[in-house]
Design a protein around this motif. Sequence first.
Motif, PDB file in Angstrom:
ATOM      1  N   VAL A 158      -2.674  40.553  13.017  1.00 22.96           N
ATOM      2  CA  VAL A 158      -1.851  41.083  11.933  1.00 22.96           C
ATOM      3  C   VAL A 158      -2.598  40.578  10.659  1.00 22.96           C
ATOM      4  O   VAL A 158      -3.505  39.472  10.445  1.00 22.96           O
TER       5      VAL A 158
ATOM      6  N   TRP B 158       9.565  32.488  19.887  1.00 25.17           N
ATOM      7  CA  TRP B 158       9.958  33.351  20.911  1.00 25.17           C
ATOM      8  C   TRP B 158      11.480  33.277  20.476  1.00 25.17           C
ATOM      9  O   TRP B 158      12.193  32.312  20.150  1.00 25.17           O
TER      10      TRP B 158
ATOM     11  N   ASN C  81     -11.900  44.488  18.844  1.00 25.30           N
ATOM     12  CA  ASN C  81     -10.691  43.583  19.571  1.00 25.30           C
ATOM     13  C   ASN C  81     -11.065  43.077  20.753  1.00 25.30           C
ATOM     14  O   ASN C  81     -12.399  42.824  20.787  1.00 25.30           O
TER      15      ASN C  81
ATOM     16  N   TYR D  55       7.537  19.691  13.931  1.00 26.60           N
ATOM     17  CA  TYR D  55       7.654  19.989  12.269  1.00 26.60           C
ATOM     18  C   TYR D  55       8.626  21.003  12.046  1.00 26.60           C
ATOM     19  O   TYR D  55       9.422  20.969  11.045  1.00 26.60           O
TER      20      TYR D  55
ATOM     21  N   TRP E 121     -10.905  35.449  17.070  1.00 23.53           N
ATOM     22  CA  TRP E 121     -12.419  35.673  17.466  1.00 23.53           C
ATOM     23  C   TRP E 121     -13.261  36.798  17.303  1.00 23.53           C
ATOM     24  O   TRP E 121     -14.369  36.632  16.797  1.00 23.53           O
TER      25      TRP E 121
ATOM     26  N   ASP F 181       4.995  31.940  14.541  1.00 22.06           N
ATOM     27  CA  ASP F 181       5.453  33.020  15.534  1.00 22.06           C
ATOM     28  C   ASP F 181       6.247  32.182  16.718  1.00 22.06           C
ATOM     29  O   ASP F 181       6.061  31.257  17.387  1.00 22.06           O
TER      30      ASP F 181
ATOM     31  N   GLU G 255      -6.318  39.916  20.482  1.00 19.13           N
ATOM     32  CA  GLU G 255      -5.697  41.074  21.326  1.00 19.13           C
ATOM     33  C   GLU G 255      -4.765  41.699  20.253  1.00 19.13           C
ATOM     34  O   GLU G 255      -4.338  42.764  20.498  1.00 19.13           O
ATOM     35  N   HIS G 256      -4.159  40.684  19.609  1.00 16.19           N
ATOM     36  CA  HIS G 256      -3.076  41.198  18.626  1.00 16.19           C
ATOM     37  C   HIS G 256      -3.032  40.519  17.396  1.00 16.19           C
ATOM     38  O   HIS G 256      -2.986  39.495  17.014  1.00 16.19           O
TER      39      HIS G 256
ATOM     40  N   ALA H 199       1.409  31.714  18.457  1.00 15.95           N
ATOM     41  CA  ALA H 199       1.591  32.645  19.782  1.00 15.95           C
ATOM     42  C   ALA H 199       0.227  33.242  19.773  1.00 15.95           C
ATOM     43  O   ALA H 199      -0.764  32.877  19.551  1.00 15.95           O
ATOM     44  N   GLU H 200       0.050  34.506  20.466  1.00 13.99           N
ATOM     45  CA  GLU H 200      -1.176  35.262  20.941  1.00 13.99           C
ATOM     46  C   GLU H 200      -1.402  36.213  19.808  1.00 13.99           C
ATOM     47  O   GLU H 200      -2.115  37.145  20.085  1.00 13.99           O
ATOM     48  N   VAL H 201      -0.694  36.125  18.477  1.00  8.60           N
ATOM     49  CA  VAL H 201      -0.954  36.966  17.486  1.00  8.60           C
ATOM     50  C   VAL H 201      -2.055  36.075  16.293  1.00  8.60           C
ATOM     51  O   VAL H 201      -1.810  34.841  16.157  1.00  8.60           O
ATOM     52  N   ARG H 202      -2.922  37.026  15.880  1.00  5.76           N
ATOM     53  CA  ARG H 202      -4.263  36.286  15.376  1.00  5.76           C
ATOM     54  C   ARG H 202      -3.891  37.015  13.881  1.00  5.76           C
ATOM     55  O   ARG H 202      -3.869  37.995  13.795  1.00  5.76           O
ATOM     56  N   TYR H 203      -4.075  35.970  12.888  1.00  8.57           N
ATOM     57  CA  TYR H 203      -4.047  36.504  11.526  1.00  8.57           C
ATOM     58  C   TYR H 203      -5.317  36.452  10.876  1.00  8.57           C
ATOM     59  O   TYR H 203      -6.248  35.587  10.876  1.00  8.57           O
TER      60      TYR H 203
ATOM     61  N   VAL I 216       4.886  30.276   8.020  1.00 14.21           N
ATOM     62  CA  VAL I 216       5.337  31.152   8.813  1.00 14.21           C
ATOM     63  C   VAL I 216       4.983  30.555  10.351  1.00 14.21           C
ATOM     64  O   VAL I 216       3.767  30.540  10.361  1.00 14.21           O
TER      65      VAL I 216
ATOM     66  N   GLU J 108      -0.364  48.007   7.864  1.00 16.82           N
ATOM     67  CA  GLU J 108       0.790  48.379   8.679  1.00 16.82           C
ATOM     68  C   GLU J 108       0.652  48.309  10.231  1.00 16.82           C
ATOM     69  O   GLU J 108       1.611  47.726  10.752  1.00 16.82           O
TER      70      GLU J 108
ATOM     71  N   TRP K 140       0.385  30.429   7.638  1.00 11.06           N
ATOM     72  CA  TRP K 140       0.579  31.133   8.936  1.00 11.06           C
ATOM     73  C   TRP K 140       0.201  30.159  10.069  1.00 11.06           C
ATOM     74  O   TRP K 140      -1.016  30.056  10.276  1.00 11.06           O
ATOM     75  N   ASP K 141       1.060  29.795  10.834  1.00 13.06           N
ATOM     76  CA  ASP K 141       0.659  28.716  11.884  1.00 13.06           C
ATOM     77  C   ASP K 141       0.816  29.462  13.101  1.00 13.06           C
ATOM     78  O   ASP K 141       1.831  30.109  13.540  1.00 13.06           O
ATOM     79  N   SER K 142      -0.446  29.653  13.771  1.00 19.05           N
ATOM     80  CA  SER K 142      -0.777  30.377  14.790  1.00 19.05           C
ATOM     81  C   SER K 142      -0.176  30.063  16.185  1.00 19.05           C
ATOM     82  O   SER K 142      -0.856  29.398  16.870  1.00 19.05           O
TER      83      SER K 142
ATOM     84  N   GLN L 194      -8.920  36.762  22.343  1.00 16.95           N
ATOM     85  CA  GLN L 194      -8.405  36.084  21.226  1.00 16.95           C
ATOM     86  C   GLN L 194      -8.429  36.738  19.965  1.00 16.95           C
ATOM     87  O   GLN L 194      -8.500  36.139  18.849  1.00 16.95           O
TER      88      GLN L 194
END
Lengths: 230, 218
Positions: free
Chosen positions: B97, A223, B89, A165, B119, A221, B94-95, B166-170, A219, B77, B162-164, B92
């Motif tokens: 926001v 690469w 931490n 999408y 997680w 993420d 690890e990073h 990558a390995e960034v978790r919101y 939004v 921040e 926010w569509d997750s 699931q």
Amino acid sequence: MTRVHDMGGRFGEGRITPEAEGAPVFSTDWHARALAVTLACGALGQWNIDGSRHARERLSAADYTRLSYYEKWMAALANLLVEQGVLREEDLAQPFATEETPALPQHPLAARCLHPEAVAQVLAAGGPAVRDSQVAPQFRPGDRVRTRRPANTLVNGGHTRLPAYAGCAEGQVLRLHGSHVFPDSNAHDRGEAPEPLYAVSFAAQSLWAHAEHPRDEVVLDLWQSYLEPA
Amino acid sequence: MPHDTSDPQQPPHSHLPSDPSLRVKALETILTRKGLIDPAALDEIIDTYENRIGPQNGARVVARAWADAAFRTALLEDADPVLAQMGFNGRQGEHVVVVENTPERHNMVVCTLCSCYPWPLLGIPPGWYKSDAYRARAVREPRKVLSEFGVALPEGTAVRVWDSTAEVRYLVLPMRPAGTDHWSEDQLMRLVSRDSMIGTALARRPDTGGVAGQEGAE
């Protein structure tokens, strides 16, 4: 094109029926065992998280649709164990062991078996994805970017994290997350190939024919390889 | 270019029993007999996510952010060092926001491609978060989805989903409810539901006393 798991925006789904906040974490015992077996097998170090996601996505469309969430985990795990040479197909058809079943020889990977005293440390360590990278960031927050067609450019039909999408859409870089392992490469054991990862914002109106509200956004993420200057 | 050829008619998993609980049992049995997994480690993993890691962690973070302005600033921040200091931490997460709700913007989190979820802060995701319906609809019609959770946003509030991927978790930092000026961190925690940190609910209203099950949705 991607696969059936890539369902963002798809029509034809019904209402969402939320469970109560206090509902059990696992609605049945085998869900808990399925999660735990999967995590314990991950500790054997025979695949990475991207390969493990791809194994679920590679289930046939019929299986992906038919199987429930943890059934997909089990199917993908069984496939991975065989593909990576940890188990043989005939192992999966083994009858259940009884008191009389002779013991099996220990597997060469048994030295890597996750034991209870190591669980807390392994879960706390996790698997960070940030790496040093030779690839310099091409974009800065505020830059306009366009996504490419969603497809793995290294392996035809391979794993990618650019959803259908959000392909060929124009958005704006919100933030740079640093350099992260690139799933399109890592899922296929072609190296971690870390590169800059960005949060990119898209106006809902640029993604959907009938957006709900003119100021809404999505939004993702993404690469650097997924992006070009707009 | 290599081609991803893994679509056999008879995939390895087809050798397992068809009943799901027996499938898990069969895998666990053969892996245990070969010394590849330890059932006691499985028990430990399950106990961790049933009893030790769950939304109470995220609620602690939110309540502290409401109560302590310097903590809130640091969290928004760069969340990772702040969460590491709290021991939140790990796998699931690890990073992380943290994204803040305001009267102008409501944040909501989904993973359309699988089931990515923070997680260490929220535990294992609930069934609805992993459902096809939520994954398909949250990005295209978030307001309709919110209405099914009993949430109606004012016209002036924009939604950012926010569509997750990558390995960034919101983690969503919900708005602090009015009428809680002198509440302690422990009292505030009771107003923070799991769903309010995913963005499918608002924080509970103080007049509910933070009783579990009474959501603060308008």
